[in-house]
Write an enzyme that holds these catalytic residues in place. Structure first.
Site, PDB file in Angstrom:
ATOM      1  N   TYR A 130      47.708  49.756  29.935  1.00 27.93           N
ATOM      2  CA  TYR A 130      47.092  51.002  29.496  1.00 27.93           C
ATOM      3  C   TYR A 130      47.627  52.145  30.354  1.00 27.93           C
ATOM      4  O   TYR A 130      47.568  52.083  31.577  1.00 27.93           O
ATOM      5  CB  TYR A 130      45.567  50.938  29.625  1.00 27.93           C
ATOM      6  CG  TYR A 130      44.918  52.121  28.947  1.00 27.93           C
ATOM      7  CD1 TYR A 130      44.453  52.021  27.644  1.00 27.93           C
ATOM      8  CD2 TYR A 130      44.821  53.350  29.588  1.00 27.93           C
ATOM      9  CE1 TYR A 130      43.911  53.110  26.986  1.00 27.93           C
ATOM     10  CE2 TYR A 130      44.281  54.447  28.941  1.00 27.93           C
ATOM     11  CZ  TYR A 130      43.827  54.324  27.639  1.00 27.93           C
ATOM     12  OH  TYR A 130      43.296  55.404  26.998  1.00 27.93           O
ATOM     13  N   GLN A 191      39.560  51.795  21.782  1.00 27.24           N
ATOM     14  CA  GLN A 191      40.214  51.200  20.603  1.00 27.24           C
ATOM     15  C   GLN A 191      41.544  50.548  20.984  1.00 27.24           C
ATOM     16  O   GLN A 191      41.916  49.507  20.430  1.00 27.24           O
ATOM     17  CB  GLN A 191      40.373  52.224  19.474  1.00 27.24           C
ATOM     18  CG  GLN A 191      41.146  53.493  19.813  1.00 27.24           C
ATOM     19  CD  GLN A 191      40.274  54.580  20.455  1.00 27.24           C
ATOM     20  OE1 GLN A 191      39.198  54.298  20.999  1.00 27.24           O
ATOM     21  NE2 GLN A 191      40.731  55.825  20.389  1.00 27.24           N
ATOM     22  N   ASN A 214      39.810  56.120  31.537  1.00 26.94           N
ATOM     23  CA  ASN A 214      38.521  56.818  31.697  1.00 26.94           C
ATOM     24  C   ASN A 214      37.345  55.852  31.530  1.00 26.94           C
ATOM     25  O   ASN A 214      37.535  54.636  31.461  1.00 26.94           O
ATOM     26  CB  ASN A 214      38.442  57.987  30.705  1.00 26.94           C
ATOM     27  CG  ASN A 214      38.473  57.515  29.247  1.00 26.94           C
ATOM     28  OD1 ASN A 214      38.235  56.336  28.959  1.00 26.94           O
ATOM     29  ND2 ASN A 214      38.770  58.431  28.348  1.00 26.94           N
ATOM     30  N   SER A 237      40.540  57.679  43.694  1.00 22.80           N
ATOM     31  CA  SER A 237      41.411  57.297  44.800  1.00 22.80           C
ATOM     32  C   SER A 237      40.822  57.778  46.134  1.00 22.80           C
ATOM     33  O   SER A 237      39.956  58.652  46.170  1.00 22.80           O
ATOM     34  CB  SER A 237      42.786  57.921  44.571  1.00 22.80           C
ATOM     35  OG  SER A 237      43.734  57.362  45.434  1.00 22.80           O
ATOM     36  N   GLN A 259      45.468  63.450  48.841  1.00 31.33           N
ATOM     37  CA  GLN A 259      44.474  62.621  48.169  1.00 31.33           C
ATOM     38  C   GLN A 259      43.492  63.481  47.376  1.00 31.33           C
ATOM     39  O   GLN A 259      43.145  63.169  46.231  1.00 31.33           O
ATOM     40  CB  GLN A 259      43.714  61.800  49.224  1.00 31.33           C
ATOM     41  CG  GLN A 259      43.117  60.528  48.709  1.00 31.33           C
ATOM     42  CD  GLN A 259      44.162  59.605  48.101  1.00 31.33           C
ATOM     43  OE1 GLN A 259      43.915  59.045  47.047  1.00 31.33           O
ATOM     44  NE2 GLN A 259      45.323  59.457  48.732  1.00 31.33           N
ATOM     45  N   HIS A 262      44.005  64.736  43.680  1.00 35.20           N
ATOM     46  CA  HIS A 262      43.782  63.902  42.492  1.00 35.20           C
ATOM     47  C   HIS A 262      42.545  64.373  41.730  1.00 35.20           C
ATOM     48  O   HIS A 262      42.413  64.145  40.535  1.00 35.20           O
ATOM     49  CB  HIS A 262      43.595  62.425  42.872  1.00 35.20           C
ATOM     50  CG  HIS A 262      44.879  61.713  43.158  1.00 35.20           C
ATOM     51  ND1 HIS A 262      45.821  61.466  42.191  1.00 35.20           N
ATOM     52  CD2 HIS A 262      45.391  61.206  44.312  1.00 35.20           C
ATOM     53  CE1 HIS A 262      46.852  60.821  42.724  1.00 35.20           C
ATOM     54  NE2 HIS A 262      46.619  60.657  44.010  1.00 35.20           N
ATOM     55  N   GLU A 327      40.843  52.310  50.076  1.00 35.96           N
ATOM     56  CA  GLU A 327      42.041  51.964  49.307  1.00 35.96           C
ATOM     57  C   GLU A 327      43.303  52.118  50.176  1.00 35.96           C
ATOM     58  O   GLU A 327      44.143  51.231  50.213  1.00 35.96           O
ATOM     59  CB  GLU A 327      42.118  52.906  48.094  1.00 35.96           C
ATOM     60  CG  GLU A 327      43.287  52.642  47.177  1.00 35.96           C
ATOM     61  CD  GLU A 327      43.410  53.707  46.081  1.00 35.96           C
ATOM     62  OE1 GLU A 327      42.723  54.761  46.188  1.00 35.96           O
ATOM     63  OE2 GLU A 327      44.192  53.508  45.148  1.00 35.96           O
ATOM     64  N   HIS A 328      43.410  53.262  50.856  1.00 36.46           N
ATOM     65  CA  HIS A 328      44.559  53.531  51.730  1.00 36.46           C
ATOM     66  C   HIS A 328      44.070  53.813  53.143  1.00 36.46           C
ATOM     67  O   HIS A 328      43.161  54.629  53.314  1.00 36.46           O
ATOM     68  CB  HIS A 328      45.322  54.783  51.272  1.00 36.46           C
ATOM     69  CG  HIS A 328      45.733  54.779  49.831  1.00 36.46           C
ATOM     70  ND1 HIS A 328      45.098  55.547  48.867  1.00 36.46           N
ATOM     71  CD2 HIS A 328      46.727  54.108  49.184  1.00 36.46           C
ATOM     72  CE1 HIS A 328      45.696  55.354  47.700  1.00 36.46           C
ATOM     73  NE2 HIS A 328      46.674  54.486  47.851  1.00 36.46           N
ATOM     74  N   ASP A 361      52.999  55.623  47.167  1.00 37.95           N
ATOM     75  CA  ASP A 361      52.706  55.893  45.757  1.00 37.95           C
ATOM     76  C   ASP A 361      53.941  55.762  44.880  1.00 37.95           C
ATOM     77  O   ASP A 361      53.828  55.530  43.674  1.00 37.95           O
ATOM     78  CB  ASP A 361      52.169  57.324  45.582  1.00 37.95           C
ATOM     79  CG  ASP A 361      50.722  57.438  46.005  1.00 37.95           C
ATOM     80  OD1 ASP A 361      50.043  56.399  46.075  1.00 37.95           O
ATOM     81  OD2 ASP A 361      50.269  58.574  46.261  1.00 37.95           O
ATOM     82  N   GLU A 415      24.937  12.428  39.460  1.00 36.83           N
ATOM     83  CA  GLU A 415      24.891  13.603  38.584  1.00 36.83           C
ATOM     84  C   GLU A 415      24.454  13.256  37.159  1.00 36.83           C
ATOM     85  O   GLU A 415      24.390  14.136  36.297  1.00 36.83           O
ATOM     86  CB  GLU A 415      26.262  14.309  38.576  1.00 36.83           C
ATOM     87  CG  GLU A 415      26.613  14.905  39.940  1.00 36.83           C
ATOM     88  CD  GLU A 415      27.851  15.793  39.948  1.00 36.83           C
ATOM     89  OE1 GLU A 415      28.605  15.785  38.963  1.00 36.83           O
ATOM     90  OE2 GLU A 415      28.044  16.499  40.961  1.00 36.83           O
ATOM     91  N   HIS A 420      31.367   9.833  32.697  1.00 37.95           N
ATOM     92  CA  HIS A 420      32.384  10.128  33.706  1.00 37.95           C
ATOM     93  C   HIS A 420      32.687   8.879  34.522  1.00 37.95           C
ATOM     94  O   HIS A 420      33.849   8.527  34.751  1.00 37.95           O
ATOM     95  CB  HIS A 420      31.908  11.250  34.640  1.00 37.95           C
ATOM     96  CG  HIS A 420      32.021  12.623  34.058  1.00 37.95           C
ATOM     97  ND1 HIS A 420      31.434  12.981  32.877  1.00 37.95           N
ATOM     98  CD2 HIS A 420      32.664  13.741  34.496  1.00 37.95           C
ATOM     99  CE1 HIS A 420      31.703  14.262  32.614  1.00 37.95           C
ATOM    100  NE2 HIS A 420      32.447  14.741  33.589  1.00 37.95           N
TER     101      HIS A 420
END
Lengths: 430, 430
Positions: A130, A191, A214, A237, A259, A262, A327-328, A361, A415, A420
């Site tokens: 995506y 979709q 999103n 981020s 950063q 963003h 994250e970073h 990046d 069990e 088995h």
């Protein structure tokens, strides 16, 4: 102003906890809408896809034009300036070289009893990527998602990208071409995820769906999880810079701003042992923000979510860093190697004064799809293993089966799984 | 009767596709109920946990007795017969030895430009293991979930298990003790998952939640995904046996029955090149089912979901096997190694006539938590990597930064992220 904290202050724990648990995203409850969209695409296939795409994106597509032709991809890619294509090729080659080293080894061995045991890795057959349209339509993200799949050996890489008013960023097409994406569809939102997960006459279903999106895309990924594999659900981020007195305040400020630009809840945090550096960075951010074309967005993000924390020692800094699980994490300190092992929870670590996060990046070679929102506590960045799966292998001969039988049958019986136990005992020569 | 298919028949593709897409689980839509339970536990903590537990499990717990004391765990474990404890210890030791080999290696290197690149693996801090109560309360599952976590280096392993009417299977306690589970709580359902994900005064939050459960547990895991990591959402178990004329029909039948006796949608499929074997297995299943204490459950499962497919060649068999992407694949053929590489999608593969799947459930050493419902197309069985995460490491010096700067800044500019570009260019000595 960003918040300023000092670990020596009495209310530090309260304020730090509030910073940790602060919400940076409006949580839209779109689950029901998304469920309806997925059901519609499953039922009506291309007709639903076309209708939803033309309604949301005003893209003017038909089932016949959902898929971009090889000619239109080539034309779009060729329209990208040569310098940009060369930069994307450089990025691709470095990402590819680094990810090649992540390829796992099969391991099959025979143990002391004569049991064959092992793990074998194989690639996923088909992956859907995506790619957001509009503001966050980044060619670098195409590379970061597609290259590990390609290295893993995935033969079919289908990209979906919404084209609002029919428009597509040609740099996306150039990146897709360089990365070896096999097909591109002009569709986005829930979709697109539904089509990738369940298939339509035009878009064959894939086995795994990756890539950011999103709230609708995130909800759709959550709902199709199990029908297909998914990667993380990406949040805003974030960067954490740990700096000592050796750091250059202008450089640190530039990284915090990178950063913040963003937007959308992105967070920049500085932790430093040096009060003077804290003050200098604070001023520098203010000064540099004024130089930025996107000043308003970055300033808003910095002032709403930014934080400068002063601490008594680098030990305290790493303790806090592990609670933030960013994250970073940049180690803008004199001796970054000395801090490295103390940082246990981070998506990626950047060593020393000459490693701005932005290098990672694009062209460092490591992946920029990394765990956000404290999920580095349990999750990894995207990599080759995300596009492969491990099959266990087990093999007994009469003698090793006999050696294992008693313990296995005992457990089967406790069990209540007599069938088995029987499947084992029926093979024994008594 | 199970369905009988033959790949040579004209309607084979239609019938095989129907078999693949057949639904084996009633899909309960419990999302809203689960969302309310999670919200309640987040808001009221232990009070909600205690109320829900006493309502659903009639367990008579209070906040003070939610956690089992070390004494009650030891007492319960000691009440398990010595033979069973020895069998669980054997299973534990073999599972541990095999999973030790899955521990990943850190990898840090310097490339030709002088860029430090690498991956470093660290353990998750705290893991929650969900163990079902009642029918499917299996000590082997405790081992299969806890041992990989322990091998990964997870320091806190919290187990939750519902205790209907206050009762708990002591074999579960023995397995937990052997595996090194650090704490056990008498709570189940969505409320247990919520407590593990968000924490209450009594149950500290964890970073990852694993383990099988009913529809409420599955929905809760899906909803808390992101707040914590989760493993797969488990579906009914399944086995695919590929057999040629060398197979023993009684043994194959026993394996098909072992899977069917799980009930709840469990599926057993035989694919064979030998028509006589197909008929013999069909008769043998019928004969052996009559010998089983749980005959009714296993017979119902076999008759509703079982299938015997005859094919013209082992090539066709493996092609179909990859479309089925079964949790377990047995190669009951003369030369299993020759088929191995053709099976690309499977949770686990069992080699030859002397490797019944049940050996892998207990004491083989490999994990029995495996991808179901065709998810072997994209997912792996549980392993050590599920309890670790990879952090990327990147380091530039002035010279390697300078070498990478142009490409990085070019991409930053085309993405409209000027602050990213500035964070690089500000470090260059021009």
């Amino acid at each position: 102003m960003p918040i300023r904290l000092d670990s020596a202050e009495a209310d530090f724990e309260t304020r730090f906890t509030a910073l940790l648990s602060g919400k940076r995203e409006a949580s839209q409850d779109v689950g029901d809408i998304v469920a309806a969209i997925i059901a519609d695409v499953r039922e009506r296939g291309d007709a639903a896809l076309v209708e939803l795409t033309n309604r949301f994106d005003q893209a003017g597509v038909s089932a016949e034009t959902l898929r971009l032709t090889p000619e239109s991809i080539a034309r779009g890619a060729a329209s990208v300036p040569q310098t940009v294509r060369a930069a994307l090729q450089t990025a691709h080659d470095r990402i590819r070289a680094h990810h090649e080293k992540q390829k796992p080894q099969d391991q099959v061995y025979t143990d002391a009893l004569g049991v064959i045991l092992g793990s074998r890795w194989t690639a996923v057959d088909a992956v859907g990527i995506y790619v957001p349209g509009g503001l966050a339509s980044y060619p670098s993200s195409v590379l970061m998602n597609a290259v590990p799949a390609k290295v893993a050996g995935v033969s079919r890489i289908a990209m979906v990208v919404p084209t609002p008013k029919g428009e597509i960023n040609p740099a996306i097409l150039a990146a897709a071409q360089i990365a070896g994406v096999t097909e591109i569809y002009r569709v986005g939102g829930a979709q697109a995820v539904a089509a990738l997960a369940y298939g339509t006459p035009t878009i064959a279903r894939v086995d795994k769906v990756v890539g950011p999106g999103n709230a609708f895309v995130a909800a759709a990924k959550r709902q199709v999880f199990g029908q297909v594999g998914i990667d993380m659900i990406a949040g805003p981020s974030e960067v954490l810079v740990i700096a000592d007195a050796s750091a250059n305040p202008a450089w640190v400020a530039a990284d915090l701003i990178a950063q913040a630009e963003h937007g959308g809840g992105a967070q920049s945090i500085l932790i430093t042992t040096d009060q003077r550096l804290a003050d200098a960075v604070d001023r520098e951010v203010d000064r540099q923000l004024a130089l930025l074309p996107k000043e308003a967005l970055a300033r808003e993000g910095w002032e709403e979510f930014g934080a400068i924390i002063t601490v008594d020692s680098l030990d305290t800094a790493t303790t806090l860093a592990n609670r933030i699980a960013s994250e970073h994490v940049e180690l803008a300190v004199d001796d970054p190697q000395a801090l490295l092992s103390a940082i246990r929870h981070a998506g990626a670590i950047f060593l020393g004064h000459h490693t701005p996060e932005a290098i990672g990046d694009y062209v460092g070679g490591s992946n920029h799809v990394l765990p956000t929102a404290r999920s580095a506590r349990f999750a990894s960045g995207l990599g080759v293993l995300d596009f492969m799966k491990r099959t266990s292998i087990l093999g007994c001969d009469p003698s090793s089966l006999a050696a294992l039988a008693e313990a296995a049958v005992t457990i089967a019986n406790v069990e209540g799984l007599d069938g088995h136990g029987r499947s084992i005992s029926i093979r024994l020569n008594r």
